[in-house]
Every structure is written in structure tokens, then in C-alpha cells.
Scaffold this motif. Structure first.
Motif, mmCIF file in Angstrom:
data_model
loop_
_atom_site.group_PDB
_atom_site.id
_atom_site.type_symbol
_atom_site.label_atom_id
_atom_site.label_comp_id
_atom_site.label_asym_id
_atom_site.label_seq_id
_atom_site.Cartn_x
_atom_site.Cartn_y
_atom_site.Cartn_z
ATOM 1 N N TYR A 1 33.146 33.163 41.235
ATOM 2 C CA TYR A 1 34.333 33.972 41.539
ATOM 3 C C TYR A 1 35.353 33.782 40.420
ATOM 4 O O TYR A 1 35.621 32.654 39.993
ATOM 5 N N VAL B 1 39.345 35.247 39.109
ATOM 6 C CA VAL B 1 40.559 35.994 39.426
ATOM 7 C C VAL B 1 41.270 36.307 38.108
ATOM 8 O O VAL B 1 41.506 35.405 37.287
ATOM 9 N N GLU C 1 43.009 40.776 40.502
ATOM 10 C CA GLU C 1 41.688 41.302 40.870
ATOM 11 C C GLU C 1 40.673 40.161 40.909
ATOM 12 O O GLU C 1 40.660 39.280 40.038
ATOM 13 N N GLU C 2 39.812 40.145 41.934
ATOM 14 C CA GLU C 2 38.795 39.115 42.069
ATOM 15 C C GLU C 2 37.426 39.699 41.718
ATOM 16 O O GLU C 2 37.002 40.705 42.279
ATOM 17 N N ALA D 1 33.303 38.826 41.527
ATOM 18 C CA ALA D 1 32.370 37.905 42.183
ATOM 19 C C ALA D 1 30.945 38.329 41.881
ATOM 20 O O ALA D 1 30.640 39.517 41.728
#
Length: 476
Positions: free
Chosen positions: A235, A237, A242-243, A245
Motif C-alpha cells: 500500500y 499513499v 490517493e492510496e 494498492a
């Protein structure tokens, strides 16, 4: 063209074919837009490897109104987003779904075995998590097992004793079962490794450096709990909140270097992707990175190297190397040796001892006609142990010039041991080396015999000067 074809043969079929070397980073970067496109429709995307993603289909099938409707939406969406064609298959297990995708079919629940039975045994090559998968499949074909169904009919006990761990994995796949029994446990949040960055990360080389540090921390956390990771989520950021993954599924428990590689590949994909596959703000860097193990297994079940404490301990390697050099200084250079597999026909001939520090050649993989087939004996005797091999009448058994036994062996008498009855035997396999040399051993032959209590011996018959039988190895 097809998988496994030689390069020249492929070029003769298509002279304009482009041959590219292996580059996992490049493959991960180019495949990232496809995984992103799939993730826009279905939640829970797992990257099995570059080129293959797995997603849970139950919820998506219900949402889109059916399996065929889901397949159509996936194919159209991936093609529209990336301009690439894809194949989709639905089945109970990952291996069955992979073969179904190659044929663009849907395998109904409970019918995986019926679907797999007629397929060729060579389908296992791309599914087994080991470098020896091609050798196992080739052995199965030479034994007459041409289809997955024929292999699946064998019992677990036979497969385990003959083919070992890799064979058991292949056997489960051929029966339509999961690669390993379902024994998942949800890792606690404390196992996640988190790192914040100021200034933000916006270069791949900086991400590669950070990846090594985080991988070492995560590996140490898992090692302290005697755990190993088989599914890892990454993950990130960005500055804009905005993340990003991605989940990686690993065929075998991932090592420290494997964790670092996957983080680096993922950063390479995010930072160098085409505009359509980049974050919403292409110029924004990464301010936080989290590594979350999603699936764990007991590390105690893994077979690790002699000096390894967890799949990749460079410090332990260095310490052990210094200790061996010190022993050499006290006892001499040839006092510390490491075994290397070399060419030869018998099990004792294939092991060569190399003094520590001297160059070690790679394993000799040249064909040796007459080499004893696997499995090798667990114990190989360096000194000759003579035995008497007799038949039902008490007469000595010999090997003729045509490499045939004069009579079936029924009893083996080893010096210092009680006589053992022969429950079964195989051979003889002749070894006729240096037949032109009068000082050579002349005709030799090997025979495998199963004796009382389920043990087995590898016997060698020598006809030169004084005909005799010796025990070359013992199976346990």
C-alpha cells in the motif's frame, strides 16, 4: 509457436519474431495497467505473476448477473483500457481456473476433476513452484502418465514416497484441489511494516533502497514469530491522499529479497507507467508505504539451507564463511570441503569434494547413459561391503555376459547381519566402462532389492578377477 519451442525453430515459423530476455521489473511495469483495469471492475485482485491475475468471482458474478456476463465485461473493459486482449476462465481452484482461461471456458462447481482428467500432463510445467518442474513432468511422461487424470489416480502414499514434496503439490493440482490445504489465518495488524517519507519518494532508485530496509524489517518480524508470508499486499499513499494498492501471491514463502523485489517492481510500475496507469496526480510522490502480510504459514515447515535462519541471511553466510576459513588455517586447505554434484553413473561417483574457497563448478547436467535413475540412496558406502546373493536353492546369483541374472534373488546375506529375505527386485542395469582396459573392472551391473522391514539396498555385481556382490547404497 508454442511454449518450450527452441528459439531457432520459433524464428523459422516467424522470422520477424522479437526475442526478449528475462526482465521481471519490465514485465511487472507493463502488466500493471492490466491489473489496474481488472481492479476497476472486481475487488480483491491478486497478481499471481506478471501476466496472470486472480480475483474472487462469487460476488462479481452475482453483481453482473452471471459468469458469462462477467467475462464479457472483463474482456471489453481490459481491451478498452489497455488495447490488449485477455482470456478469462472461472473454476473452483487457481490452477483449474488458469487452464480454463487458456481455453476461455467456465468450469462448473464440482466438475474440476472431469475438466482436468483428459488434459496433457505437460500442463503442470507452468504451475509448479520449482525449477525442477520440467524434470518432474518429463519423468511422469516416461513412466507412461500422459494425462492429468492418470496421474490423479495414483494414491497419495505412492506419490509422496516416489516424487516427494513437489510431486504431492502436482498431485493435488491434478486432482482439482488447491495447491495446499486451506489453513489461512488473518495476520494481526502489528505485523504490518509502515514507513513515512519526507520529502516524498519520486524516484525508483530511492524506492529500491527503501524496499530493502522495509523488507528486512518485515522479514525480521515474521522470523521472530516463526512465520513466513505467501501473500503480500503493498500500500502506498501519495501527497494528494490517493492510496495505491497491489497484492502479490507467492507460490512459495517469499524471502527477504523477494519482498524487496516486489516493492521495487511495484514502484517501478507506478512511477514509470503510461499516463493512463499512473496515479491521479502523476507528479505526486509517495509519502507513506505499508507492507501487509495477508497470508501466513509456519516457517518451521520450510526446508532451509544449513546456514540460513529465514530464507536469506547474508550475515549468517558471512559468519559461517569466516569460521570455515579459520578451520582451514588450523587443519589445512583440504580439511574443509563442500560437496558438488558431478558427472557419473553411480551415486558415489556423482559427488565431488571441493576445498572451501576453491571455484565450484555448476552441477554437471550432461547426459550420462546408464546413470542410476532417481531416487538416490540415502546412504552411500565409501568402503566395499561384500554380500552374498542367493536364490531359492541356495546357489549364488550372478550376472551373465548378456546382462541377465542367472536366477531370481531370494536372500541377501550381509557380513555381520542376519540374512534378509528379498521381497522384490529391479534390474540389472549394466555398467560396461573401459572395456578395452585390461586393468578395468570389466562387466558391472546394479540391482535394487527390497528386503525385510521395507528397507532397500543398491547392489553392484563385479565380474572382474573374482566375481562378487557389494552393497553400493542403502535406501531408508
Amino acid at each position: 509457436m508454442r511454449r518450450g519451442m527452441r528459439r531457432r525453430e520459433a524464428q523459422s515459423c516467424c522470422p520477424d519474431v522479437a526475442v526478449l530476455g528475462v526482465d521481471p521489473s519490465r514485465d511487472a511495469r507493463l502488466f500493471e495497467p492490466v491489473a489496474t483495469a481488472v481492479e476497476e471492475l472486481v475487488v480483491g485482485v491478486e497478481v499471481v505473476r506478471s501476466g496472470v491475475v486472480a480475483v474472487p468471482a462469487v460476488g462479481a458474478v452475482s453483481y453482473f448477473g452471471g459468469e458469462h456476463e462477467l467475462i464479457e465485461r472483463l474482456v471489453d473493459h481490459v481491451s478498452g483500457r489497455t488495447g490488449l486482449e485477455c482470456q478469462v476462465g472461472i473454476a473452483d481452484g487457481l490452477f483449474t481456473a488458469l487452464l480454463a482461461a487458456r481455453r476461455s471456458v467456465v468450469v462448473e462447481p464440482g466438475t474440476a476433476r472431469r475438466f482436468l482428467d483428459p488434459l496433457p500432463i505437460t500442463e503442470l510445467v507452468s504451475a509448479l513452484p520449482t525449477e525442477d518442474n520440467g524434470e518432474l513432468v518429463d519423468l511422469l511422461r516416461r513412466l507412461g502418465l500422459r494425462t492429468l487424470g492418470q496421474f490423479a489416480e495414483l494414491s497419495d502414499r505412492v506419490v509422496s514416497s516416489r516424487f516427494g514434496r513437489v510431486g504431492m503439490i502436482a498431485h493435488r493440482l491434478a486432482r482439482g484441489l488447491s495447491e495446499r490445504p486451506i489453513d489461512r489465518r488473518r495476520p494481526t495488524e502489528e505485523l504490518a511494516v509502515v514507513e513515512a517519507f519526507d520529502p516524498p519518494l519520486d524516484r525508483v532508485d530511492a524506492a529500491a533502497f527503501v524496499a530493502k530496509t522495509l523488507a528486512k524489517r518485515l522479514h525480521a518480524e515474521l522470523g521472530a514469530r516463526d512465520l513466513a508470508c505467501t501473500r503480500l499486499s503493498i500500500y502506498a499513499v501519495t501527497e494528494t491522499g490517493e492510496e495505491l494498492a497491489r497484492t502479490w501471491r507467492c507460490a512459495e514463502p517469499v524471502s527477504e529479497g523477494g519482498i524487496a523485489d516486489r516493492v521495487r517492481w511495484q514502484f517501478d510500475s507506478w512511477l514509470r507507467a503510461a499516463p493512463a496507469g499512473r496515479p491521479a496526480s502523476p507528479n505526486s510522490g509517495v509519502v507513506k508505504l505499508r507492507l501487509q502480510p495477508e497470508e501466513l504459514v509456519d516457517a518451521g515447515k520450510l526446508q532451509l539451507g544449513l546456514w540460513r535462519s529465514g530464507g536469506g541471511d547474508d550475515e549468517a553466510d558471512e559468519r559461517s564463511g569466516r569460521a570455515l576459513v579459520r578451520v582451514q588455517g588450523m587443519l589445512g586447505q583440504t580439511a574443509v570441503c563442500t560437496p558438488v554434484l558431478a558427472g557419473g553413473r553411480g551415486p558415489g561417483e556423482r559427488v565431488r569434494l571441493v576445498p572451501w574457497g576453491d571455484p565450484r563448478d555448476d552441477v554437471d547436467e550432461r547426459p550420462w547413459p546408464g546413470r542410476l535413475s532417481a531416487p538416490s540412496p540415502a546412504t552411500v558406502f565409501t568402503e566395499q561391503v561384500e554380500v552374498a546373493v542367493v536364490d531359492n536353492r541356495g546357489c549364488s546369483v550372478a550376472v551373465t555376459e548378456r546382462s541377465q541374472l542367472t536366477s531370481p534373488p531370494r536372500r541377501v546375506e550381509v557380513t555381520g547381519r542376519p540374512a534378509q529375505h528379498v521381497l522384490g527386485w529391479a534390474g540389472p542395469w549394466p555398467v560396461d566402462e573401459r572395456w578395452w582396459d585390461p586393468r578395468g573392472d570389466g562387466l558391472r551391473a546394479r540391482v535394487q532389492v527390497v528386503i525385510d522391514q521395507g528397507d532397500a539396498l543398491l547392489l553392484q555385481y563385479r565380474a572382474h578377477a573374482r566375481p562378487r556382490w557389494i552393497v553400493e547404497g542403502e535406501y531408508t
